[in-house]
Design a protein around this motif. Sequence first.
Motif, PDB file in Angstrom:
ATOM      1  N   ARG A   1       4.910  -6.922  -4.931  1.00 23.66           N
ATOM      2  CA  ARG A   1       4.081  -8.048  -5.365  1.00 23.66           C
ATOM      3  C   ARG A   1       3.320  -8.692  -4.207  1.00 23.66           C
ATOM      4  NH1 ARG A   1       8.228 -11.742  -8.511  1.00 23.66           N
ATOM      5  NH2 ARG A   1       9.524 -11.006  -6.786  1.00 23.66           N
ATOM      6  N   SER A   2       3.897  -8.667  -3.003  1.00 25.44           N
ATOM      7  CA  SER A   2       3.202  -9.259  -1.858  1.00 25.44           C
ATOM      8  C   SER A   2       2.221  -8.284  -1.219  1.00 25.44           C
ATOM      9  CB  SER A   2       4.214  -9.733  -0.813  1.00 25.44           C
ATOM     10  OG  SER A   2       4.988  -8.652  -0.317  1.00 25.44           O
ATOM     11  N   VAL A   3       2.510  -6.995  -1.295  1.00 30.20           N
ATOM     12  CA  VAL A   3       1.640  -5.986  -0.677  1.00 30.20           C
ATOM     13  C   VAL A   3       0.378  -5.752  -1.499  1.00 30.20           C
ATOM     14  CG1 VAL A   3       1.486  -3.525  -0.118  1.00 30.20           C
ATOM     15  CG2 VAL A   3       3.481  -4.831   0.575  1.00 30.20           C
ATOM     16  N   ALA A   4       0.502  -5.770  -2.821  1.00 33.27           N
ATOM     17  CA  ALA A   4      -0.625  -5.410  -3.696  1.00 33.27           C
ATOM     18  C   ALA A   4      -1.892  -6.208  -3.406  1.00 33.27           C
ATOM     19  CB  ALA A   4      -0.211  -5.548  -5.158  1.00 33.27           C
ATOM     20  N   PRO A   5      -1.862  -7.558  -3.394  1.00 33.86           N
ATOM     21  CA  PRO A   5      -3.119  -8.279  -3.141  1.00 33.86           C
ATOM     22  C   PRO A   5      -3.626  -8.131  -1.710  1.00 33.86           C
ATOM     23  CG  PRO A   5      -1.267  -9.809  -3.242  1.00 33.86           C
ATOM     24  CD  PRO A   5      -0.753  -8.478  -3.676  1.00 33.86           C
ATOM     25  N   LEU A   6      -2.735  -7.903  -0.760  1.00 31.99           N
ATOM     26  CA  LEU A   6      -3.158  -7.774   0.632  1.00 31.99           C
ATOM     27  C   LEU A   6      -3.878  -6.459   0.893  1.00 31.99           C
ATOM     28  CD1 LEU A   6       0.000  -9.213   2.419  1.00 31.99           C
ATOM     29  CD2 LEU A   6      -2.182 -10.354   2.031  1.00 31.99           C
ATOM     30  N   LEU A   7      -3.489  -5.398   0.158  1.00 37.01           N
ATOM     31  CA  LEU A   7      -4.120  -4.095   0.346  1.00 37.01           C
ATOM     32  C   LEU A   7      -5.118  -3.766  -0.748  1.00 37.01           C
ATOM     33  CD1 LEU A   7      -1.118  -1.891   1.581  1.00 37.01           C
ATOM     34  CD2 LEU A   7      -2.748  -3.252   2.906  1.00 37.01           C
ATOM     35  N   GLY A   8      -5.258  -4.656  -1.730  1.00 35.65           N
ATOM     36  CA  GLY A   8      -6.223  -4.433  -2.791  1.00 35.65           C
ATOM     37  C   GLY A   8      -5.848  -3.299  -3.720  1.00 35.65           C
ATOM     38  N   ILE A   9      -4.558  -3.150  -4.018  1.00 31.33           N
ATOM     39  CA  ILE A   9      -4.096  -2.103  -4.923  1.00 31.33           C
ATOM     40  C   ILE A   9      -3.240  -2.748  -6.007  1.00 31.33           C
ATOM     41  CG2 ILE A   9      -4.162  -0.274  -3.196  1.00 31.33           C
ATOM     42  CD1 ILE A   9      -1.242  -0.650  -2.693  1.00 31.33           C
ATOM     43  N   THR A  10      -2.860  -1.955  -7.009  1.00 29.17           N
ATOM     44  CA  THR A  10      -2.040  -2.475  -8.090  1.00 29.17           C
ATOM     45  C   THR A  10      -0.591  -2.631  -7.618  1.00 29.17           C
ATOM     46  OG1 THR A  10      -1.475  -0.281  -8.938  1.00 29.17           O
ATOM     47  CG2 THR A  10      -3.510  -1.308  -9.764  1.00 29.17           C
ATOM     48  N   VAL A  11       0.180  -3.407  -8.368  1.00 31.57           N
ATOM     49  CA  VAL A  11       1.594  -3.576  -8.036  1.00 31.57           C
ATOM     50  C   VAL A  11       2.328  -2.248  -8.141  1.00 31.57           C
ATOM     51  CG1 VAL A  11       3.746  -4.713  -8.721  1.00 31.57           C
ATOM     52  CG2 VAL A  11       1.601  -6.001  -8.724  1.00 31.57           C
ATOM     53  N   SER A  12       1.980  -1.457  -9.164  1.00 35.29           N
ATOM     54  CA  SER A  12       2.600  -0.141  -9.316  1.00 35.29           C
ATOM     55  C   SER A  12       2.272   0.753  -8.124  1.00 35.29           C
ATOM     56  CB  SER A  12       2.127   0.515 -10.615  1.00 35.29           C
ATOM     57  OG  SER A  12       2.635   1.824 -10.734  1.00 35.29           O
ATOM     58  N   GLY A  13       1.007   0.730  -7.705  1.00 37.19           N
ATOM     59  CA  GLY A  13       0.613   1.533  -6.551  1.00 37.19           C
ATOM     60  C   GLY A  13       1.292   1.061  -5.279  1.00 37.19           C
ATOM     61  N   ALA A  14       1.462  -0.261  -5.148  1.00 38.30           N
ATOM     62  CA  ALA A  14       2.145  -0.799  -3.969  1.00 38.30           C
ATOM     63  C   ALA A  14       3.600  -0.352  -3.946  1.00 38.30           C
ATOM     64  CB  ALA A  14       2.048  -2.313  -3.956  1.00 38.30           C
ATOM     65  N   GLY A  15       4.243  -0.338  -5.116  1.00 39.55           N
ATOM     66  CA  GLY A  15       5.630   0.114  -5.179  1.00 39.55           C
ATOM     67  C   GLY A  15       5.772   1.566  -4.746  1.00 39.55           C
ATOM     68  N   LYS A  16       4.850   2.408  -5.198  1.00 38.44           N
ATOM     69  CA  LYS A  16       4.888   3.818  -4.807  1.00 38.44           C
ATOM     70  C   LYS A  16       4.619   3.966  -3.302  1.00 38.44           C
ATOM     71  CE  LYS A  16       3.341   5.436  -9.342  1.00 38.44           C
ATOM     72  NZ  LYS A  16       2.258   6.076 -10.116  1.00 38.44           N
ATOM     73  N   LEU A  17       3.707   3.154  -2.780  1.00 37.67           N
ATOM     74  CA  LEU A  17       3.403   3.214  -1.346  1.00 37.67           C
ATOM     75  C   LEU A  17       4.620   2.805  -0.517  1.00 37.67           C
ATOM     76  CD1 LEU A  17       1.249   3.579   0.904  1.00 37.67           C
ATOM     77  CD2 LEU A  17       0.694   1.160   0.601  1.00 37.67           C
ATOM     78  N   LEU A  18       5.307   1.750  -0.937  1.00 36.68           N
ATOM     79  CA  LEU A  18       6.498   1.294  -0.213  1.00 36.68           C
ATOM     80  C   LEU A  18       7.615   2.330  -0.277  1.00 36.68           C
ATOM     81  CD1 LEU A  18       6.489  -2.436  -1.363  1.00 36.68           C
ATOM     82  CD2 LEU A  18       6.106  -1.609   0.970  1.00 36.68           C
ATOM     83  N   ASP A  19       7.754   2.964  -1.425  1.00 32.31           N
ATOM     84  CA  ASP A  19       8.770   4.009  -1.560  1.00 32.31           C
ATOM     85  C   ASP A  19       8.461   5.188  -0.651  1.00 32.31           C
ATOM     86  OD1 ASP A  19      11.142   5.052  -3.001  1.00 32.31           O
ATOM     87  OD2 ASP A  19       9.727   6.572  -3.693  1.00 32.31           O
ATOM     88  N   ARG A  20       7.186   5.527  -0.547  1.00 33.92           N
ATOM     89  CA  ARG A  20       6.786   6.625   0.339  1.00 33.92           C
ATOM     90  C   ARG A  20       7.049   6.250   1.796  1.00 33.92           C
ATOM     91  NH1 ARG A  20       0.575   8.910   1.005  1.00 33.92           N
ATOM     92  NH2 ARG A  20       1.082  10.752   2.287  1.00 33.92           N
ATOM     93  N   ALA A  21       6.734   5.016   2.166  1.00 34.49           N
ATOM     94  CA  ALA A  21       6.982   4.570   3.539  1.00 34.49           C
ATOM     95  C   ALA A  21       8.477   4.587   3.869  1.00 34.49           C
ATOM     96  CB  ALA A  21       6.422   3.163   3.738  1.00 34.49           C
ATOM     97  N   THR A  22       9.311   4.297   2.888  1.00 41.58           N
ATOM     98  CA  THR A  22      10.760   4.336   3.099  1.00 41.58           C
ATOM     99  C   THR A  22      11.233   5.755   3.363  1.00 41.58           C
ATOM    100  OG1 THR A  22      11.028   2.410   1.655  1.00 41.58           O
ATOM    101  CG2 THR A  22      12.990   3.709   2.105  1.00 41.58           C
ATOM    102  N   ARG A  23      10.698   6.717   2.614  1.00 40.78           N
ATOM    103  CA  ARG A  23      11.084   8.119   2.830  1.00 40.78           C
ATOM    104  C   ARG A  23      10.680   8.604   4.218  1.00 40.78           C
ATOM    105  NH1 ARG A  23       8.914   8.704  -2.412  1.00 40.78           N
ATOM    106  NH2 ARG A  23       7.122   9.810  -1.560  1.00 40.78           N
TER     107      ARG A  23
END
Length: 344
Positions: free
Chosen positions: A244-266
Amino acid sequence: MTRPPLPFTALAWTPDLAAALGEAMAAIARLDARICVSPFAPAWTLRASWAGYATALRLQQLELEEIDIIAEQCGLRLAGRPLPQTTGTPFDAYGPWLARLAEPEGRHWREDLPFTFDPPAGWREAPVLVRALTLLDAWALTDRSSAPWLGLPIVLRRIGITASPLPCLVAGGPGQRFALDPRTAVLKRLCKQLRRSAEDGLARLDRLEAGARRSAAAIAAEHRPGALAKLGRLALARPCLAARSVAPLLGITVSGAGKLLDRATRLDLLVEISGRGTWRSYVTPDVALALGLIAPDRGRPRTPPPSSPALDTVLATFDAEMAALDARLDLLGVGSPTGFAPTN
């Protein structure tokens, strides 16, 4: 009538005291020199402020740890850790203190002192660090709040010991308010505290820079990095994140931000800390280490990744993109490190 304590500037020097002072000055100088040239100085300052503020609260006899400061300032609720039970408002001084640390250079050390200070005997001849600690000692006698402990890094900068604000250099002792301990022992103890704090600050900077290099190498090795590079830069200024905090800062959807964070964790760019399947929270590895959520590296350090044209390009554009990110954070009203929104 109680006699005032002997000022540090009037103490007789011993070999042990001189050695402790020299070690403290050397450790502070090493840290200050690195911070002055490190591109990660703003990110380090934020993290060091958590450690320094936690030290000040401990000196106030409050049972709070650095993990509590991080959780409070980043809006985190850590699984399995109860909320701190304290009286009063122990976190209220953090924001004003961080603002004072960010003030421009040039102000005299006497400015903003909440008490009248007359230089004691031996002031002119004393080493500059002894002068700063003499000022801290007099301040602690007149003020029972955390202000003297938090004011030391500001005094160190204004009096000319450091060129940059080093918020980890918070030191002191409750006994200074009663002046009952032998004065030489108090001064030696303060010097040792500052040496340990400076060495710890330098170790934290090493971990931050090494982590940034590993992250840059991992991102450069990705076939389609997408927004990973932007996320990596965002995590330096805002090391506690959620979709929820990443989405508006990067201009992406909340769903897309969740996938991005999961990828960064891997890729080991972030550590997931919420322990749940939805509305997850993440922190950078260096913060996870400070929180005690991951174990520190043991044994011989890993070999740094070899230089590559792709990695050089990422690092070459780092400063410009960080400036653009700062401007975007300011536009959205979250540019200040004290303005963390809840991330869980």
